[in-house]
Scaffold this active site. Structure first.
Site, PDB file in Angstrom:
ATOM      1  N   ASP A   1      64.950  62.178  22.371  1.00  0.00           N
ATOM      2  CA  ASP A   1      65.192  63.333  21.505  1.00  0.00           C
ATOM      3  C   ASP A   1      66.020  62.959  20.281  1.00  0.00           C
ATOM      4  O   ASP A   1      66.432  63.823  19.513  1.00  0.00           O
ATOM      5  CB  ASP A   1      65.865  64.467  22.273  1.00  0.00           C
ATOM      6  CG  ASP A   1      67.297  64.140  22.705  1.00  0.00           C
ATOM      7  OD1 ASP A   1      67.727  62.972  22.555  1.00  0.00           O
ATOM      8  OD2 ASP A   1      67.989  65.054  23.202  1.00  0.00           O
TER       9      ASP A   1
ATOM     10  N   HIS B   1      70.239  61.808  22.831  1.00  0.00           N
ATOM     11  CA  HIS B   1      70.713  61.505  24.178  1.00  0.00           C
ATOM     12  C   HIS B   1      70.071  60.218  24.702  1.00  0.00           C
ATOM     13  O   HIS B   1      68.845  60.155  24.852  1.00  0.00           O
ATOM     14  CB  HIS B   1      70.400  62.671  25.123  1.00  0.00           C
ATOM     15  CG  HIS B   1      71.104  63.929  24.737  1.00  0.00           C
ATOM     16  ND1 HIS B   1      70.476  64.918  24.020  1.00  0.00           N
ATOM     17  CD2 HIS B   1      72.374  64.341  24.942  1.00  0.00           C
ATOM     18  CE1 HIS B   1      71.338  65.906  23.810  1.00  0.00           C
ATOM     19  NE2 HIS B   1      72.495  65.577  24.354  1.00  0.00           N
TER      20      HIS B   1
ATOM     21  N   SER C   1      78.172  65.194  25.024  1.00  0.00           N
ATOM     22  CA  SER C   1      77.240  64.965  26.135  1.00  0.00           C
ATOM     23  C   SER C   1      76.880  63.495  26.315  1.00  0.00           C
ATOM     24  O   SER C   1      76.546  63.070  27.429  1.00  0.00           O
ATOM     25  CB  SER C   1      75.956  65.768  25.921  1.00  0.00           C
ATOM     26  OG  SER C   1      75.344  65.416  24.682  1.00  0.00           O
TER      27      SER C   1
END
Length: 208
Positions: free
Chosen positions: A180, A183, A15
């Site tokens: 977090d 990310h 991601s």
């Protein structure tokens, strides 16, 4: 390193690379460091993003032929590993280091052998946002060492993403870079892009 109009730079990973790219548009770069790298390079250079949210190294290997080799890249950049650590802690899914390192070594070898691609390997990173995440380093530390060994075995250019972000966190605070822990924010992505451009000797654009 000089890039030419004949170069095809392919970025692949999880991601952190994906960053919301449009799956229906093969040229979509997402909203993160890949786009920033592309904007810093000459417009004649082709840049491709094949990051996929949630990928571990086993997922990367499963799609390597279609998402990497079939596209004929001349430069391949890999950023993988944080989900191999994360899934151990949130889902109890282990990713044993010997298997992880072997799989990463195999995909790098294929990119080099099948495409004659120059290789870049970015280290996974973590900026702990909770006390629980601090414990992840018992897995991520050895995994980062495995990434470095796999890169060295193929003569890949290493991008120490982890070190660049930790240095930036000393100045800006970890939350400003990755709330977090995993990310990146836009600032975090600028740090990642700058680390790649510096390792590539490609200079740093004004937007980075």
């Amino acid at each position: 390193m000089q890039f030419t109009p004949s170069d095809r730079l392919l970025f692949v990973g999880d991601s952190v690379t994906d960053t919301g790219r449009d799956r229906e548009d093969p040229s979509s770069l997402g909203a993160g460091y890949v786009r920033l790298v592309s904007e810093a390079l000459p417009p004649s250079v082709t840049v491709l993003n094949r990051g996929v949210n949630g990928n571990r190294v086993r997922d990367l290997e499963a799609r390597w032929s279609t998402d990497v080799l079939a596209l004929g890249p001349t430069v391949v950049t890999v950023l993988i590993g944080i989900n191999d650590t994360w899934r151990r802690y949130d889902r109890g899914l282990p990713s044993p280091l010997p298997e992880f390192e072997a799989a990463l070594g195999r995909v790098l070898a294929l990119a080099e052998e099948k495409c004659a691609a120059r290789l870049f390997v970015m280290t996974p990173f973590l900026l702990p946002a909770t006390p629980e995440q601090e414990t992840w380093f018992e897995d991520l530390g050895p995994r980062t060492d495995a990434v470095l060994r796999a890169a060295a075995a193929r003569g890949a250019t290493v991008v120490r993403t982890d070190l660049a972000l930790h240095r930036a966190a000393e100045e800006h605070g970890a939350a400003a870079l990755a709330p977090d822990g995993v990310h990146p924010t836009p600032l975090g992505h600028r740090v990642v892009a700058k680390a790649w451009l510096t390792a590539a000797g490609a200079g740093v654009g004004a937007g980075v």
